[in-house]
Design an enzyme around this catalytic site. Structure first.
Site, short mmCIF file in Angstrom:
data_model
loop_
_atom_site.label_atom_id
_atom_site.label_comp_id
_atom_site.label_asym_id
_atom_site.label_seq_id
_atom_site.Cartn_x
_atom_site.Cartn_y
_atom_site.Cartn_z
N ASN A 1 0.82 -1.22 0.00
CA ASN A 1 0.00 0.00 0.00
C ASN A 1 0.85 1.27 0.00
O ASN A 1 0.59 2.20 -0.76
CB ASN A 1 -0.96 0.00 1.20
CG ASN A 1 -1.94 -1.14 1.13
OD1 ASN A 1 -2.00 -1.86 0.12
ND2 ASN A 1 -2.71 -1.33 2.19
N HIS B 1 -18.73 36.01 -30.46
CA HIS B 1 -19.83 35.22 -31.06
C HIS B 1 -19.44 34.68 -32.44
O HIS B 1 -20.31 34.47 -33.29
CB HIS B 1 -21.10 36.07 -31.20
CG HIS B 1 -21.46 36.83 -29.98
ND1 HIS B 1 -22.22 36.31 -28.96
CD2 HIS B 1 -21.13 38.09 -29.57
CE1 HIS B 1 -22.36 37.20 -28.00
NE2 HIS B 1 -21.69 38.29 -28.34
N SER C 1 -7.49 12.65 -48.53
CA SER C 1 -8.71 11.85 -48.56
C SER C 1 -8.50 10.69 -49.52
O SER C 1 -7.81 10.83 -50.53
CB SER C 1 -9.88 12.72 -49.04
OG SER C 1 -10.89 11.91 -49.61
N LYS D 1 -8.46 17.10 -51.46
CA LYS D 1 -8.53 17.36 -50.02
C LYS D 1 -7.18 17.37 -49.32
O LYS D 1 -6.30 16.57 -49.61
CB LYS D 1 -9.42 16.30 -49.34
CG LYS D 1 -10.88 16.43 -49.62
CD LYS D 1 -11.51 17.72 -49.10
CE LYS D 1 -11.73 17.69 -47.61
NZ LYS D 1 -12.81 16.79 -47.22
N ASN E 1 -6.56 17.67 -45.26
CA ASN E 1 -7.35 17.81 -44.04
C ASN E 1 -6.50 18.12 -42.80
O ASN E 1 -5.38 17.64 -42.67
CB ASN E 1 -8.14 16.52 -43.79
CG ASN E 1 -9.13 16.24 -44.89
OD1 ASN E 1 -9.68 17.18 -45.48
ND2 ASN E 1 -9.35 14.97 -45.19
N GLU F 1 -7.70 18.19 -35.47
CA GLU F 1 -8.96 17.53 -35.11
C GLU F 1 -8.72 16.44 -34.06
O GLU F 1 -9.51 16.27 -33.12
CB GLU F 1 -9.61 16.92 -36.35
CG GLU F 1 -10.17 17.98 -37.28
CD GLU F 1 -10.62 17.41 -38.63
OE1 GLU F 1 -10.76 16.18 -38.76
OE2 GLU F 1 -10.82 18.21 -39.55
N TYR G 1 -6.53 2.14 2.50
CA TYR G 1 -6.40 1.60 1.15
C TYR G 1 -7.56 0.67 0.80
O TYR G 1 -8.00 -0.13 1.62
CB TYR G 1 -5.07 0.83 1.00
CG TYR G 1 -4.94 0.22 -0.39
CD1 TYR G 1 -4.45 0.98 -1.44
CD2 TYR G 1 -5.35 -1.08 -0.65
CE1 TYR G 1 -4.37 0.45 -2.72
CE2 TYR G 1 -5.26 -1.62 -1.93
CZ TYR G 1 -4.78 -0.85 -2.96
OH TYR G 1 -4.70 -1.38 -4.22
N LYS H 1 -4.41 4.00 -12.17
CA LYS H 1 -3.21 3.95 -13.02
C LYS H 1 -3.46 4.04 -14.52
O LYS H 1 -2.96 4.96 -15.17
CB LYS H 1 -2.41 2.68 -12.70
CG LYS H 1 -1.72 2.80 -11.39
CD LYS H 1 -1.17 1.51 -10.89
CE LYS H 1 -1.02 1.59 -9.40
NZ LYS H 1 -2.33 1.72 -8.67
#
Ligand code: ARG
Length: 460
Positions: free
Chosen positions: A110, A156, A277, A283, A285, A290, A317, A325
């Site tokens: 412990n 905004h 892509s 494309k 990306n 992301e 404990y 973990k």
């Protein structure tokens, strides 16, 4: 199955139970911390006379040889053992015989696991701080390079007032400064050594806890043995700090995704940090941005998970705590990866200054400044607001920025306007006039850069 505690059992553990209970598949990650903790423990045991110097030397030699063999790949940590503590102890006994059985004197798994987890997270905090510092150094350089690069500031997600790229990046700089200081705070609070707390109530041996704390670079020993084995506050604090770092990275990524979009075209992410892509040949990306944004969720998940796990645990404990973990390791690895990848991405990104400035101009970000112009010529602000509102309407009709209206058109709506209105609403003037502390004006930014320079130097 090889267990440390078979003595009072009359039956073999069921294999499913063994598998469910075992932690070796993930706690092997802190084999080094486990061995270092054991070396400190036996050093102290010898100094207080519980072990002889010869026994201590044999154990330490054995532990060092295990460490070396793990690092060289000479031994493999296998699921034959329940956890890393059992693995090291059994291996030690195999190597040096009966004297190895004395390693665990005056210790419980412990306090051992509490120590290992602290040592591991403490090392990781140092590494994450370094990554945040390196990122801040790049941001600082980007600020220095872009003090006069105009762009729209948004509220905004609507264009609001002009700022500079340096000012925008500066906002993130402040966030990462706070993130860095949060990591420092956690380190300060957690850096007390739980070793010697035993299972929960200390031990009957005359352990010198000050000594083990010192040997392991802690500020001192923890002060309550029950708390020592059941405290995971520092894990919660760390996961909270990591969640905040991810939140900041994610917001920045979201902006970069927007800026890199066909509509904005403020930046181009480097080919090396973009992906294509499988079907659409045109494309490119922003997958890295992301993914960083996406991985924020799993770090938040780790925080929520440990908070929930800890909330019902009676002292001291309980095995629930083994759940600290995997999610902590995963969150740490995720954050380290995200900071590094994000850093590489922004370092190689190209800014399209002409697009940014044009965007600021065409979004009426200088409308407040036009109203301020009128106020400076004696028009009450509320009236000025209305007048500029009419001008904006006219511009929308004509699809032009305020800068392109003729003086005649200005005067038709308010005779107060004179030729100097153009100067008053230029991007340059709009930004330059904002020189209060923290504003985007050149003089204000210079001061911030100076302060940041000193701050970054102080981190070395
Ligand atoms: N694998 C355990 C954990 O991670 C180690 C401590 C085990 N102690 C015990 N009393 N079963 O928490």
């Amino acid at each position: 199955m090889a267990q440390l505690w078979g003595g009072r059992f009359t039956k073999e553990t069921d294999q499913l139970v063994y598998n469910f209970n075992a932690s070796i598949s993930f706690d092997q990650k802190f084999y080094r911390q486990d061995i270092c903790g054991s070396i400190a423990h036996v050093t102290m045991l010898a100094s207080v006379g519980v072990l002889t110097d010869d026994e201590k030397d044999q154990i330490i030699d054995g532990l060092n040889s295990i460490l070396k063999d793990i690092e060289n790949g000479n031994i493999e940590i296998t699921s034959k053992y329940e956890d890393i503590h059992s693995f090291v102890e059994a291996n030690l006994i195999d190597r040096i015989g009966d004297v190895g059985k004395k390693l665990h004197t005056g210790r419980s798994r412990n306090d051992q696991v509490a120590l290992d987890m602290k040592l591991y997270t403490r090392d990781e905090i140092v590494e994450i701080k370094e990554l945040v510092k390196e990122l801040m150094m790049t941001l600082h350089q980007m600020m220095k390079d872009n003090i006069d690069a105009f762009m729209p500031g948004f509220t905004h997600l609507q264009k609001a007032q002009p700022v500079t790229l340096a000012h925008h990046i500066g906002a993130y700089m402040e966030m990462f400064k706070r993130d860095y200081s949060r990591l420092c705070d956690i380190y300060e609070r957690m850096n007390y050594c739980p070793l010697g707390a035993g299972a929960l109530a200390g031990t009957t041996y005359p352990l010198d806890r000050e000594q083990t704390a010192k040997l392991l670079d802690f500020y001192g020993p923890t002060l309550n043995s029950m708390d020592s084995v059941s405290d995971r506050d520092y894990v919660i604090e760390l996961l909270s700090a990591l969640s905040t770092i991810m939140m900041h990275l994610s917001r920045f990524c979201e902006e970069i995704i927007l800026w890199n979009s066909n509509e904005y075209q403020f930046v181009s992410i480097d080919d090396g940090f973009s992906t294509g892509s499988s079907i659409m040949p045109q494309k490119k990306n922003p997958d890295i941005a992301e993914l960083v944004r996406g991985k924020t969720g799993r770090v938040y998940g780790a925080l929520t998970s440990i908070l929930t796990t800890m909330k019902g645990i009676p002292l001291a404990y309980n095995k629930d705590m083994q759940e600290d973990k995997e999610l902590t390791f995963d969150a740490i690895d995720t954050v380290k990866g995200c900071i590094s990848l994000f850093h590489g991405m922004i370092k190689t990104m190209t800014f399209h200054y002409d697009r940014m400035e044009a965007s600021a101009k065409h979004g009426f970000t200088n409308a407040t400044d036009a109203a301020d112009y009128l106020v400076n010529h004696g028009v009450p602000f509320r009236d000025a607001h209305g007048i500029v509102g009419q001008l904006v309407l006219l511009c929308i009709e004509k699809n032009i920025p305020l800068d392109d209206l003729s003086l005649e058109e200005y005067k038709k709506i308010s005779p107060v306007f004179e030729e100097d209105i153009y100067e008053a609403i230029s991007m340059q003037t709009c930004v330059e006039k904002r020189n209060t502390i923290g504003a985007p004006g050149h003089a204000a930014m210079e001061k911030v850069l100076e302060a940041n320079e000193a701050y970054l130097q102080s981190l070395n």
